[in-house]
Design a protein around this motif. Structure first.
Motif, short mmCIF file in Angstrom:
data_model
loop_
_atom_site.label_atom_id
_atom_site.label_comp_id
_atom_site.label_asym_id
_atom_site.label_seq_id
_atom_site.Cartn_x
_atom_site.Cartn_y
_atom_site.Cartn_z
N ALA A 156 0.66 -1.04 -0.23
CA ALA A 156 0.10 -0.32 0.20
C ALA A 156 0.36 0.97 0.43
O ALA A 156 0.16 2.00 -0.68
CB ALA A 156 -1.32 0.16 1.41
N ARG A 157 2.28 1.37 0.92
CA ARG A 157 2.67 2.44 0.84
C ARG A 157 3.50 3.00 -0.66
O ARG A 157 3.80 4.08 -1.28
CB ARG A 157 3.95 2.23 1.69
CG ARG A 157 4.62 3.19 1.72
CD ARG A 157 6.08 2.95 2.77
NE ARG A 157 5.91 2.22 3.77
CZ ARG A 157 6.88 1.50 4.25
NH1 ARG A 157 7.91 1.44 3.71
NH2 ARG A 157 6.51 0.56 5.35
N ALA A 158 3.87 1.81 -1.22
CA ALA A 158 4.39 1.77 -2.51
C ALA A 158 3.43 2.31 -3.72
O ALA A 158 3.98 3.13 -4.57
CB ALA A 158 4.98 0.81 -2.78
N ILE A 159 1.98 1.84 -3.37
CA ILE A 159 1.20 1.63 -4.55
C ILE A 159 1.07 3.79 -4.06
O ILE A 159 0.78 4.15 -5.33
CB ILE A 159 -0.29 1.14 -4.18
CG1 ILE A 159 0.12 -0.22 -4.72
CG2 ILE A 159 -1.32 1.78 -4.83
CD1 ILE A 159 -0.35 -1.42 -5.12
N LEU A 160 0.54 3.85 -2.79
CA LEU A 160 -0.62 5.56 -2.99
C LEU A 160 0.87 5.75 -2.77
O LEU A 160 0.80 7.57 -2.63
CB LEU A 160 -0.24 5.24 -1.77
CG LEU A 160 -1.73 4.30 -0.69
CD1 LEU A 160 -1.95 4.39 0.87
CD2 LEU A 160 -3.25 5.22 -1.29
N SER A 161 2.75 5.76 -3.06
CA SER A 161 3.37 7.41 -3.53
C SER A 161 3.52 7.75 -4.66
O SER A 161 3.86 8.51 -5.47
CB SER A 161 5.13 6.11 -3.09
OG SER A 161 5.14 5.34 -4.70
N VAL A 162 2.35 6.17 -5.51
CA VAL A 162 2.16 7.81 -6.93
C VAL A 162 0.63 7.60 -7.17
O VAL A 162 0.12 7.95 -8.17
CB VAL A 162 2.95 6.23 -7.74
CG1 VAL A 162 4.32 6.77 -8.20
CG2 VAL A 162 2.17 4.26 -8.11
N LEU A 163 -0.23 6.71 -6.69
CA LEU A 163 -1.81 7.24 -7.26
C LEU A 163 -2.66 7.68 -5.71
O LEU A 163 -2.39 7.83 -4.85
CB LEU A 163 -1.95 5.11 -7.10
CG LEU A 163 -3.32 5.49 -6.97
CD1 LEU A 163 -4.10 4.66 -8.04
CD2 LEU A 163 -4.83 3.53 -6.56
N PRO A 164 -3.20 9.59 -6.33
CA PRO A 164 -4.05 9.99 -5.21
C PRO A 164 -5.32 9.25 -5.35
O PRO A 164 -5.92 8.14 -6.59
CB PRO A 164 -4.42 10.77 -6.97
CG PRO A 164 -3.92 10.16 -7.75
CD PRO A 164 -3.25 9.53 -7.98
N VAL B 2 -9.31 -2.30 -1.09
CA VAL B 2 -9.35 -1.88 -2.71
C VAL B 2 -9.48 0.06 -2.37
O VAL B 2 -10.32 0.50 -1.75
CB VAL B 2 -11.21 -1.90 -2.86
CG1 VAL B 2 -11.85 -1.06 -4.97
CG2 VAL B 2 -11.79 -3.09 -3.35
N PHE B 3 -9.06 0.10 -3.43
CA PHE B 3 -7.67 2.19 -3.78
C PHE B 3 -9.82 1.87 -5.27
O PHE B 3 -8.73 2.21 -6.23
CB PHE B 3 -6.89 2.10 -3.41
CG PHE B 3 -6.30 1.50 -2.68
CD1 PHE B 3 -6.71 1.32 -1.53
CD2 PHE B 3 -4.91 1.67 -2.29
CE1 PHE B 3 -6.24 1.28 -0.57
CE2 PHE B 3 -3.77 1.68 -1.28
CZ PHE B 3 -4.59 0.79 -0.60
N LYS B 4 -9.52 3.25 -5.16
CA LYS B 4 -10.41 3.72 -6.04
C LYS B 4 -9.90 5.57 -6.55
O LYS B 4 -8.86 5.69 -5.94
CB LYS B 4 -11.63 4.38 -5.88
CG LYS B 4 -12.73 5.27 -6.61
CD LYS B 4 -13.89 5.80 -6.73
CE LYS B 4 -14.54 4.42 -6.12
NZ LYS B 4 -15.09 3.51 -7.78
N LYS B 5 -8.86 5.43 -7.48
CA LYS B 5 -7.81 6.17 -7.68
C LYS B 5 -8.93 7.98 -8.07
O LYS B 5 -9.90 7.57 -8.60
CB LYS B 5 -7.38 5.43 -9.51
CG LYS B 5 -6.16 6.53 -9.99
CD LYS B 5 -5.99 5.74 -11.19
CE LYS B 5 -4.91 7.08 -11.37
NZ LYS B 5 -4.06 7.21 -12.92
N GLY B 6 -8.15 8.32 -8.08
CA GLY B 6 -8.25 9.88 -7.95
C GLY B 6 -7.87 10.38 -9.11
O GLY B 6 -7.20 9.94 -9.76
N VAL B 7 -7.31 12.06 -9.66
CA VAL B 7 -7.17 12.85 -10.01
C VAL B 7 -5.93 13.38 -9.43
O VAL B 7 -6.15 13.79 -8.18
CB VAL B 7 -8.24 14.10 -10.58
CG1 VAL B 7 -9.37 12.88 -11.87
CG2 VAL B 7 -9.02 15.29 -9.49
N ILE B 8 -4.80 14.13 -10.11
CA ILE B 8 -3.83 15.23 -10.07
C ILE B 8 -4.23 15.73 -10.83
O ILE B 8 -4.65 16.49 -12.05
CB ILE B 8 -3.08 14.42 -10.66
CG1 ILE B 8 -1.91 13.02 -9.69
CG2 ILE B 8 -1.54 15.56 -9.59
CD1 ILE B 8 -0.91 12.39 -10.37
#
Length: 151
Positions: free
Chosen positions: A59-67, A140-146
């Motif tokens: 999760a740390r790795a994924i959330l380092s790039v996924l909003p 489950v993570f829902k992708k946001g926007v940048i």
């Protein structure tokens, strides 16, 4: 290797994270989850892996790039324990800490019943299986926007 990219993020995972769009769901699952069968029904259609790490580390790795999506109340969900939906096991507490750290403050996860989780996972963009061996290491993570002004 790439600068500023967590080394846990392999090429296949990076491709999927980049290809996902706003509102797409990503599943992080443990080693007991029927990952291959579910992943075949996802948008990507094949299983991705981040081997030999816990759900929290993945999760740390994924959330380092996924909003995470800021347009929904609960952009992160955890699988509920069967018969004890309000209990939060250590693996889920660890992932919650990673979410809070990535967000810069508290963003409590929602929860979802086990079989509803399976159905949501089948509709996800992709499924990433970790080396997590503890039960209920599924999220489950829902992708946001940048935004246009973000780096």
């Amino acid at each position: 290797m790439l600068k500023s990219i967590d080394p846990m993020l392999n090429a296949d995972v990076l491709y999927a994270l980049r290809a996902m769009g706003h509102d797409d769901d990503l599943v992080i699952c443990d080693t007991n989850f029927p990952a291959d069968a579910v992943a075949r029904q996802s948008v990507l259609g094949r299983l991705l892996r981040i081997d030999n790490v816990t759900a929290g580390r993945a999760a740390r790795a994924i959330l380092s790039v996924l909003p995470l999506d800021s347009f929904v109340d609960k952009p992160a969900l955890r699988m509920q324990i069967v018969g004890e939906p309000d209990e939060v096991p250590p693996v889920q507490i660890e992932v919650q800490r990673e979410i809070d750290a990535a967000q810069g403050g508290p963003l409590p996860m929602g929860s979802i019943e086990r079989f509803a989780f399976y159905e949501l996972a089948k509709k996800s963009y992709c499924v990433i299986q970790t080396g997590e061996r503890r039960f209920y290491g599924c999220f489950v993570f829902k992708k946001g926007v940048i935004g246009p002004d973000a780096a």
